[in-house]
Scaffold this active site. Sequence first.
Site, PDB file in Angstrom:
ATOM      1  N   GLU A 146     -12.233   6.699 100.056  1.00 48.70           N
ATOM      2  CA  GLU A 146     -11.520   5.469  99.684  1.00 48.70           C
ATOM      3  C   GLU A 146     -10.951   5.531  98.280  1.00 48.70           C
ATOM      4  O   GLU A 146      -9.888   4.979  98.004  1.00 48.70           O
ATOM      5  CB  GLU A 146     -12.459   4.262  99.795  1.00 48.70           C
ATOM      6  CG  GLU A 146     -12.731   3.816 101.220  1.00 48.70           C
ATOM      7  CD  GLU A 146     -13.891   4.545 101.877  1.00 48.70           C
ATOM      8  OE1 GLU A 146     -14.293   5.621 101.374  1.00 48.70           O
ATOM      9  OE2 GLU A 146     -14.405   4.037 102.881  1.00 48.70           O
ATOM     10  N   ALA A 166     -11.191   2.795 108.207  1.00 49.38           N
ATOM     11  CA  ALA A 166     -10.429   1.560 108.431  1.00 49.38           C
ATOM     12  C   ALA A 166      -8.971   1.929 108.689  1.00 49.38           C
ATOM     13  O   ALA A 166      -8.509   2.992 108.280  1.00 49.38           O
ATOM     14  CB  ALA A 166     -10.542   0.678 107.191  1.00 49.38           C
ATOM     15  N   GLU A 217     -19.076   4.803 107.140  1.00 50.87           N
ATOM     16  CA  GLU A 217     -19.868   3.579 106.897  1.00 50.87           C
ATOM     17  C   GLU A 217     -20.418   3.027 108.216  1.00 50.87           C
ATOM     18  O   GLU A 217     -21.544   2.546 108.279  1.00 50.87           O
ATOM     19  CB  GLU A 217     -19.011   2.533 106.180  1.00 50.87           C
ATOM     20  CG  GLU A 217     -18.691   2.974 104.748  1.00 50.87           C
ATOM     21  CD  GLU A 217     -17.711   2.046 104.066  1.00 50.87           C
ATOM     22  OE1 GLU A 217     -16.583   1.922 104.578  1.00 50.87           O
ATOM     23  OE2 GLU A 217     -18.059   1.454 103.041  1.00 50.87           O
ATOM     24  N   GLY A 249     -14.517   4.050 106.361  1.00 48.98           N
ATOM     25  CA  GLY A 249     -15.188   3.082 107.226  1.00 48.98           C
ATOM     26  C   GLY A 249     -15.851   3.749 108.422  1.00 48.98           C
ATOM     27  O   GLY A 249     -16.822   3.225 108.966  1.00 48.98           O
TER      28      GLY A 249
HETATM   29  C1  LIG Z   1     -11.278  -6.564 101.355  1.00 48.02           C
HETATM   30  C2  LIG Z   1     -11.011  -5.696 102.611  1.00 48.02           C
HETATM   31  C3  LIG Z   1     -12.222  -4.888 103.039  1.00 48.02           C
HETATM   32  C4  LIG Z   1     -11.821  -3.696 103.842  1.00 48.02           C
HETATM   33  C5  LIG Z   1     -13.001  -2.778 104.009  1.00 48.02           C
HETATM   34  C6  LIG Z   1     -12.520  -1.381 104.127  1.00 48.02           C
HETATM   35  C7  LIG Z   1     -13.664  -0.453 103.998  1.00 48.02           C
HETATM   36  C8  LIG Z   1     -13.289   0.956 103.947  1.00 48.02           C
HETATM   37  O1  LIG Z   1     -14.209   1.695 103.890  1.00 48.02           O
HETATM   38  C9  LIG Z   1     -11.872   1.360 103.864  1.00 48.02           C
HETATM   39  C10 LIG Z   1     -11.510   2.617 104.590  1.00 48.02           C
HETATM   40  O2  LIG Z   1     -12.110   3.109 105.512  1.00 48.02           O
HETATM   41  S1  LIG Z   1     -10.086   3.271 103.985  1.00 48.02           S
HETATM   42  C11 LIG Z   1      -9.766   4.657 105.044  1.00 48.02           C
HETATM   43  C12 LIG Z   1     -10.596   5.829 104.688  1.00 48.02           C
HETATM   44  N1  LIG Z   1     -10.193   6.949 105.471  1.00 48.02           N
HETATM   45  C13 LIG Z   1      -9.377   7.896 104.987  1.00 48.02           C
HETATM   46  O3  LIG Z   1      -8.973   7.890 103.842  1.00 48.02           O
HETATM   47  C14 LIG Z   1      -8.993   8.975 105.951  1.00 48.02           C
HETATM   48  C15 LIG Z   1      -7.504   9.111 105.965  1.00 48.02           C
HETATM   49  N2  LIG Z   1      -7.071  10.096 106.922  1.00 48.02           N
HETATM   50  C16 LIG Z   1      -7.207  11.425 106.715  1.00 48.02           C
HETATM   51  O4  LIG Z   1      -7.759  11.886 105.744  1.00 48.02           O
HETATM   52  C17 LIG Z   1      -6.602  12.320 107.738  1.00 48.02           C
HETATM   53  O5  LIG Z   1      -5.588  11.577 108.374  1.00 48.02           O
HETATM   54  C18 LIG Z   1      -7.573  12.875 108.791  1.00 48.02           C
HETATM   55  C19 LIG Z   1      -8.512  13.871 108.105  1.00 48.02           C
HETATM   56  C20 LIG Z   1      -8.365  11.744 109.400  1.00 48.02           C
HETATM   57  C21 LIG Z   1      -6.784  13.568 109.898  1.00 48.02           C
HETATM   58  O6  LIG Z   1      -5.958  14.550 109.332  1.00 48.02           O
HETATM   59  P1  LIG Z   1      -4.814  15.269 110.222  1.00 48.02           P
HETATM   60  O7  LIG Z   1      -4.164  16.253 109.322  1.00 48.02           O
HETATM   61  O8  LIG Z   1      -5.401  15.708 111.493  1.00 48.02           O
HETATM   62  O9  LIG Z   1      -3.790  14.113 110.604  1.00 48.02           O
HETATM   63  P2  LIG Z   1      -2.843  13.256 109.649  1.00 48.02           P
HETATM   64  O10 LIG Z   1      -1.454  13.769 109.765  1.00 48.02           O
HETATM   65  O11 LIG Z   1      -3.420  13.064 108.300  1.00 48.02           O
HETATM   66  O12 LIG Z   1      -2.947  11.843 110.366  1.00 48.02           O
HETATM   67  C22 LIG Z   1      -2.428  11.649 111.671  1.00 48.02           C
HETATM   68  C23 LIG Z   1      -1.838  10.254 111.731  1.00 48.02           C
HETATM   69  O13 LIG Z   1      -2.884   9.306 111.590  1.00 48.02           O
HETATM   70  C24 LIG Z   1      -2.609   8.398 110.543  1.00 48.02           C
HETATM   71  N3  LIG Z   1      -3.888   8.031 109.919  1.00 48.02           N
HETATM   72  C25 LIG Z   1      -4.842   8.868 109.493  1.00 48.02           C
HETATM   73  N4  LIG Z   1      -5.899   8.169 109.027  1.00 48.02           N
HETATM   74  C26 LIG Z   1      -5.561   6.866 109.166  1.00 48.02           C
HETATM   75  C27 LIG Z   1      -6.238   5.652 108.867  1.00 48.02           C
HETATM   76  N5  LIG Z   1      -7.465   5.627 108.339  1.00 48.02           N
HETATM   77  N6  LIG Z   1      -5.597   4.519 109.128  1.00 48.02           N
HETATM   78  C28 LIG Z   1      -4.365   4.512 109.681  1.00 48.02           C
HETATM   79  N7  LIG Z   1      -3.685   5.622 109.989  1.00 48.02           N
HETATM   80  C29 LIG Z   1      -4.290   6.778 109.742  1.00 48.02           C
HETATM   81  C30 LIG Z   1      -1.706   9.186 109.619  1.00 48.02           C
HETATM   82  O14 LIG Z   1      -0.953   8.323 108.809  1.00 48.02           O
HETATM   83  C31 LIG Z   1      -0.863   9.979 110.613  1.00 48.02           C
HETATM   84  O15 LIG Z   1       0.128   9.158 111.137  1.00 48.02           O
HETATM   85  P3  LIG Z   1       1.619   9.212 110.590  1.00 48.02           P
HETATM   86  O16 LIG Z   1       1.597   8.667 109.189  1.00 48.02           O
HETATM   87  O17 LIG Z   1       2.356   8.328 111.527  1.00 48.02           O
HETATM   88  O18 LIG Z   1       2.017  10.639 110.614  1.00 48.02           O
END
Ligand SMILES: CCCCCCCC(=O)CC(=O)SCCNC(=O)CCNC(=O)[C@H](O)C(C)(C)COP(=O)(O)OP(=O)(O)OC[C@H]1O[C@@H](n2cnc3c(N)ncnc32)[C@H](O)[C@@H]1OP(=O)(O)O
Length: 748
Positions: free
Chosen positions: A161, A99, A141, A138
């Site tokens: 999450e 998400a 999921e 998500g």
């Molecule tokens: C009642 C309401 C119901 C709602 C239902 C919701 C259900 C759910 O199930 C909720 C969810 O999905 S919560 C999200 C779960 N996903 C995560 O935790 C993954 C988070 N991201 C990562 O681990 C790494 O970015 C990743 C491994 C993906 C990539 O790592 P990298 O080292 O290559 O890159 P990063 O520097 O971490 O990231 C690059 C830019 O992308 C932004 N970002 C990453 N994941 C995001 C995400 N899921 N949403 C929004 N932005 C995201 C990250 O912030 C970064 O951007 P900047 O902050 O501008 O640098």
Amino acid sequence: MIFGRYPSRDKQDKAIAVSAKKFRSAVGSDTSNGLFGNMALYSRVSGSVGLITLQNPPVNALSAVVRQSLIDLMDRALSEPEVKSVVICGQNGKFCGGADIKEFRSDMTGPPLVPMIDRLELSSKPVVAAIEGVALGGGLELALGCHYRVAHSKTRLGLPEVTLGLLPGAGGTQRLPRLVGIPAALELITTGRHVTAAEALQLGLVDFVTDHNTIEAAVKLALSVAGKSLDSRRISTCKCPRPPYADALFEEAMQRVRRSARGAIAPVACVQAVHAAATLPFARGMEQEKQLMATLFTSGQARALQYQFFAQRAVSRWSTPSGARWDTSKPRPVHKVAVIGLGTMGRGITVALAQAGLSVVAVETHEKQLMEAKRVVSGMLERGAKRLGAPPALDKINYSCEIQAVADVDLVIEAVFEDMVVKKTVFRQLSAICKPGTFLFTNTSGLDIDELAAQTRNPELVVGMHFFAPAHVMKLLEVVYGRRSSSQAVATAMKIGKNMDKISVAVGNCSGFVGNRMLRPYLDQAFFLLEEGATPELVDQALEEFGFAMGVFRMSDLSGLDIGWKVRKAKEMVSKTHQDCRYSPLGDLLCERGRFGQKTGRGWYQYDKPGGRVAKPDPWLHSFLEKYRAQRGFVARRIDHQEVLERCLYALINEGFRILEDRIASGPEDIDVIYVLGYSWPRHRGGPMFYAQMVGLSRILEKLEYYHQLHLDIPSLQPCSLLRKLVANGRPPIHKWVEVIKNPHSHL
Ligand SMILES: CCCCCCCC(=O)CC(=O)SCCNC(=O)CCNC(=O)[C@H](O)C(C)(C)COP(=O)(O)OP(=O)(O)OC[C@H]1O[C@@H](n2cnc3c(N)ncnc32)[C@H](O)[C@@H]1OP(=O)(O)O
Ligand SMILES: NC(=O)C1=CN([C@@H]2O[C@H](COP(=O)(O)OP(=O)(O)OC[C@H]3O[C@@H](n4cnc5c(N)ncnc54)[C@H](O)[C@@H]3O)[C@@H](O)[C@H]2O)C=CC1
């Protein structure tokens, strides 16, 4: 292609053919108003496969627009008679990072995930997820709502999450246990751990793993399953396999998370949600998941954890008051690094550098120390390699007792004793020996970077690189720029940190930098509380209940009381008479009696032997404190947990405001990342500055004023003027503090 096992499934499901129209109305979508842009691409491949590609860089997060596009394109695939099956993939080799976390801060709009995934699963045409890069939260999921999952061998999958203060609220807590069983689901959901494709295959989380083109493999599979029954492929219709020992499993899981969560609520809710999957039909389990998620979603802990997630990424966009910035400063390539001093820190730094693929010259003073260091470093590398299943980087390191061996390196990290005289000598030597342009970095934990830089011919090449023990494990690095450090030197230190998989925070030069500077008033308060009537047990219990892994006194016993004692002696704090400013000699008095903590078996607590780990209250210490109070005129009073927290934490926070005001840290996020990653500040409380916002700046100010009036001889309790300004400016939210710092007259 590697074929995985198919999980067993009940054949009881009623496949419902969902027409395109139904699909759209089921999720309540309406694209006719043209509000949504297209963030997924549709194409037809191999004649009969509809290919949907998520397009939302950088991680294809499921934003409102992506969700809407996905619904529209599924509609289209279902309505085209030529299309017999569907593949969903992500652009740029990333399936989906979950998400869109940024949306959580505002009112959620767009079609919700849960019905979207439910209806996807109900599709009459088979849907295959082509998973590359990541399938997280998500994103996973979504893949669980598909009928088949094909993953590239380098993919990472998981439901992280819980690390954001949430649970997998789009059916993850209900589908995952049905697919991989309760024990694995409990572990994955409560820890948020990512698994490799190989492990995912073993668990039954994916059906196939390929080393080649994932989309091609998925399309091939989609062609082969077109028209086949989907009865057994809809996870929601499967029964959750329930082992006979399930009750004990849940009991044990609940105890484990309560023990390790340190007050975090999300892991507990995760166990409850998986329990619902094990005991209730899918629809009722989903209801339970929804209720639990609703509580978590609006919690302060979720806000704190999501703030910390973005803060850890924001710190890479560093800037300095002199105008140097991350996006305008270029690091210089570094191939060969020297480490000077192979004690506790130098060994860990050597390991971290070698593991990052850099060549290292490791230098000690004497052969004996050198050989001992080599033995320990090799052991560390071998154990690390075993964990990763890779060969140890032993050949990356050359050991030497000659400082001349560093003549051709690109960068030096000095890690000798914390003694200015010794360090100055080393810096003069390095400046003379190293080739021109060599960066000279120091791992000092608080000495003046400018004073060291002044020993060299090129002070612009000198930067502090403050690692935390153990240096090869701890994620945090404070990169300390001095008055004359060049932006290239700072950029290079930040880059090396990234290469070592650290999170680096650029901070200014002052005694103790950010982390240790803030620690001083915190420790002082703990000592003062003992003088006023508290015991180490009481102080530690209050801090541990707050969420610290260890209270201040247990931590002091673990790291050794002698370290701080040496520093205080060097600063002549021990011998000085402290007239205007309160100083507690309690730590010094314990050291004078040889009580250095765990290493001597006695400190603030007693241990069964030197090196023992289990802290027990020590009657000797209690009677020592009583005598001390009597001799020095302290009258012991009752101190409660609230006072411990307010005195210790607010004094630390107050120093944080001073650090912001002095522009040593460029924003509150820097401080909060340092405290969570380096000082075990409970992550679910965001960090000290975020916590201050949660408590309320007015309250912090009021309490500091109160305690300062009671203790006028403790300057660290005097409220910082920035805190006063923020309160006077109407207590702006944390992301606006910097405006007040830069423009003190700001009314925002
Ligand atoms: C009642 C309401 C119901 C709602 C239902 C919701 C259900 C759910 O199930 C909720 C969810 O999905 S919560 C999200 C779960 N996903 C995560 O935790 C993954 C988070 N991201 C990562 O681990 C790494 O970015 C990743 C491994 C993906 C990539 O790592 P990298 O080292 O290559 O890159 P990063 O520097 O971490 O990231 C690059 C830019 O992308 C932004 N970002 C990453 N994941 C995001 C995400 N899921 N949403 C929004 N932005 C995201 C990250 O912030 C970064 O951007 P900047 O902050 O501008 O640098
Ligand atoms: N121990 C800790 O938790 C942390 C320490 N630091 C800093 O790291 C530095 C090193 O600390 P530790 O590793 O704990 O000290 P340590 O006492 O364990 O090791 C220092 C090593 O440097 C060697 N050494 C001394 N002079 C030398 C010279 N001229 N050339 C080559 N080697 C020399 C010594 O033989 C010794 O092995 C200090 O500045 C300390 O403040 C920073 C963060 C945490």
